[in-house]
Design an enzyme around this catalytic site. Structure first.
Site, short mmCIF file in Angstrom:
data_model
loop_
_atom_site.label_atom_id
_atom_site.label_comp_id
_atom_site.label_asym_id
_atom_site.label_seq_id
_atom_site.Cartn_x
_atom_site.Cartn_y
_atom_site.Cartn_z
N ARG A 172 87.50 -8.47 -39.14
CA ARG A 172 87.41 -8.17 -37.70
C ARG A 172 88.78 -8.17 -37.03
O ARG A 172 88.96 -7.67 -35.93
CB ARG A 172 86.45 -9.15 -37.02
CG ARG A 172 86.26 -8.86 -35.54
CD ARG A 172 84.91 -9.34 -34.97
NE ARG A 172 84.44 -10.56 -35.57
CZ ARG A 172 84.91 -11.77 -35.33
NH1 ARG A 172 85.90 -11.94 -34.49
NH2 ARG A 172 84.40 -12.82 -35.94
N ASP A 232 91.86 10.82 -20.99
CA ASP A 232 91.00 11.15 -22.13
C ASP A 232 91.47 12.50 -22.67
O ASP A 232 91.31 13.52 -22.01
CB ASP A 232 89.54 11.20 -21.68
CG ASP A 232 88.57 11.36 -22.85
OD1 ASP A 232 88.97 11.98 -23.86
OD2 ASP A 232 87.43 10.89 -22.75
N LYS A 250 85.29 13.64 -32.48
CA LYS A 250 85.34 15.07 -32.19
C LYS A 250 86.41 15.74 -33.06
O LYS A 250 86.28 15.77 -34.25
CB LYS A 250 85.57 15.27 -30.69
CG LYS A 250 84.68 14.37 -29.80
CD LYS A 250 83.22 14.70 -29.88
CE LYS A 250 82.31 13.66 -29.25
NZ LYS A 250 82.59 13.26 -27.90
C1 LIG Z 1 82.36 12.17 -27.05
C2 LIG Z 1 83.30 11.83 -25.97
C3 LIG Z 1 83.53 10.50 -25.61
C4 LIG Z 1 82.77 9.35 -26.23
O1 LIG Z 1 83.09 9.19 -27.57
P1 LIG Z 1 82.04 8.60 -28.67
O2 LIG Z 1 82.87 8.66 -29.91
O3 LIG Z 1 80.84 9.47 -28.67
O4 LIG Z 1 81.74 7.22 -28.25
C5 LIG Z 1 84.47 10.25 -24.62
N1 LIG Z 1 85.14 11.25 -24.02
C6 LIG Z 1 84.94 12.54 -24.34
C7 LIG Z 1 85.71 13.61 -23.65
C8 LIG Z 1 84.02 12.87 -25.33
O5 LIG Z 1 83.81 14.16 -25.63
#
Ligand SMILES: *Cc1c(COP(=O)(O)O)cnc(C)c1O
Length: 402
Positions: free
Chosen positions: A52, A171, A196
């Site tokens: 962890r 982000d 992604k």
């Molecule tokens: C998918 C996504 C998230 C969240 O990520 P997870 O891996 O599904 O928890 C956050 N921001 C954006 C822009 C996303 O496309």
């Protein structure tokens, strides 16, 4: 092993996966001292004592992504949401639980902030009202550019100037460091849903934050305490994904630009959201328009989703194969309908994440699905093209279990 040992020195080519949950040590006094350092969020050389606390395979991915984002440190998590949660908790722990955020955001990010589940309070702002919403107890400003799913871009330099000392979190999931590095435009923290584009093949979940070492320490502290870890196998798959990231992102972006142009010229389509079609974009921020296109048609978006054949009707994005989804039903379903509409997400909007299939195959599929959406019928132009199929078509055409 000495830190300078390379894979070549070890006689290895592929990155090793370290699946250990515990790490033997004979000197427990020394381990106690190291444990104190880990608990404070420091990066200690040598084995991480317990799973962890850290992992060597994941640490390799963290360093690689940090370099790509031009940041000193990377801290990986089990998912993008776990990564965002750690940033929110960092603000709460520091006595600055107020967050200012710009809509639209990814639906679950919007929900996490709006619900105040982790003890934060959110003020929703626009680039113009941001300065009014900043307070002494503001611990974080959150923005997505291009935004999900409208692909609206925000001028990061202007935002960062307004934020001053308040950490600006960007982000960067949609752009990836291949097309945009927010740190170079004044951001303090860069977030990725590694699920992604970084992974890229739809088979790994993860999240990562790139930032300075001081903030990374706070994040590691929170991660060790709360356990939102990235699994070592995910670290391995993500490292493998990074190797092809620039090629995948650039190829998918080129195909997306072509599809966006065809959609914009199509009479069945009412509105196309694609950064490359916008004239007044933030200068020097994002290299191309990216691999996502959103659009509204004069017809039934649900019928388009049901009609695609090559394109996969599924939520998520950034895969080698093209995905289409209806944000109001899926990715942004958790957002209140009024807030959704306010953020430019109409009930007609569809979001396409372009993959690596042949662009003509993609257009043929989209074309026939649009006709179904608008008129309830397929057109001749959409009949399957003859000749050799592209790799993207070939692997999908195989039976599921053979
Ligand atoms: C998918 C996504 C998230 C969240 O990520 P997870 O891996 O599904 O928890 C956050 N921001 C954006 C822009 C996303 O496309």
């Amino acid at each position: 092993m000495p830190a300078a040992t390379t894979l070549v020195d070890l006689g290895m080519h592929a990155v090793p996966i370290d699946l250990s949950t515990t790490y033997p040590a004979r000197d427990s006094r020394r381990e106690a001292a190291r444990l104190d350092m880990f608990a404070a969020g420091a990066l200690e050389p040598g084995p991480p004592i317990y799973g962890r606390v850290g992992n060597l395979t994941v640490a390799r991915f963290e360093r690689a992504l940090a370099e790509l984002e031009a940041c000193p440190a990377g801290v990986a998590f089990a998912s993008g949401m776990a990564a965002l949660s750690a940033c929110l908790l960092a603000g709460v722990v520091a006595g600055r639980p107020h967050v200012v955020a710009l809509r639209p955001l990814y639906g679950s990010s919007d929900h996490l902030l709006d619900s105040g589940l982790l003890g934060t309070q959110v003020s929703w702002a626009t680039p113009d009202t941001l300065y009014r919403e900043l307070r002494d107890d503001t611990g974080l400003v959150v923005v997505e550019t291009p935004a999900n799913p409208t692909l609206a871009e925000v001028d990061l330099r202007a935002m960062a100037d307004t934020c001053g000392d308040t950490p600006l979190l960007v982000d960067n999931t949609f752009a990836t460091p291949v097309l945009q590095r927010p740190i170079e435009h004044g951001a303090r923290i860069v977030l990725h849903s590694a699920t992604k584009f970084l992974g890229g093949h739809g088979d790994v979940m993860g999240g990562i934050l790139a930032c300075d070492e001081e903030y990374a320490r706070r994040l590691r502290q929170i991660r060790t305490a709360t356990g939102g870890l990235m699994h070592p196998l995910a670290g391995y798959l993500l490292l493998r994904g990074l190797a092809t990231l620039p090629i995948r992102v650039r190829a998918a972006s080129a195909a997306a630009a072509e599809l966006a142009a065809r959609l914009a010229a199509d009479r069945r389509v009412r509105r196309v959201c694609y950064p490359g079609l916008v004239e007044d974009r933030p200068a020097g921020q994002m290299e191309t328009g990216g691999a996502l296109v959103s659009f509204e048609l004069d017809g039934d978006p649900h019928a388009v989703i049901a009609a695609v054949r090559l394109i996969t009707p599924a939520v998520s994005l950034g895969c080698v194969d093209t995905l289409i989804q209806h944000p109001a039903s899926l990715s942004h379903h958790v957002v209140d309908p009024q807030d959704r509409h306010h953020g430019g997400i109409s009930d007609k909007l569809l979001r396409l994440s372009v993959g690596l299939e042949d662009v003509e195959d993609l257009w043929a599929d989209l074309d026939q699905a649009l006709s179904v959406g608008v008129r309830g019928t397929t057109t001749r132009a959409s009949e399957r093209r003859g000749g050799a199929v592209s790799a993207g078509v070939a692997w999908k055409a195989l039976d599921a279990l053979t």
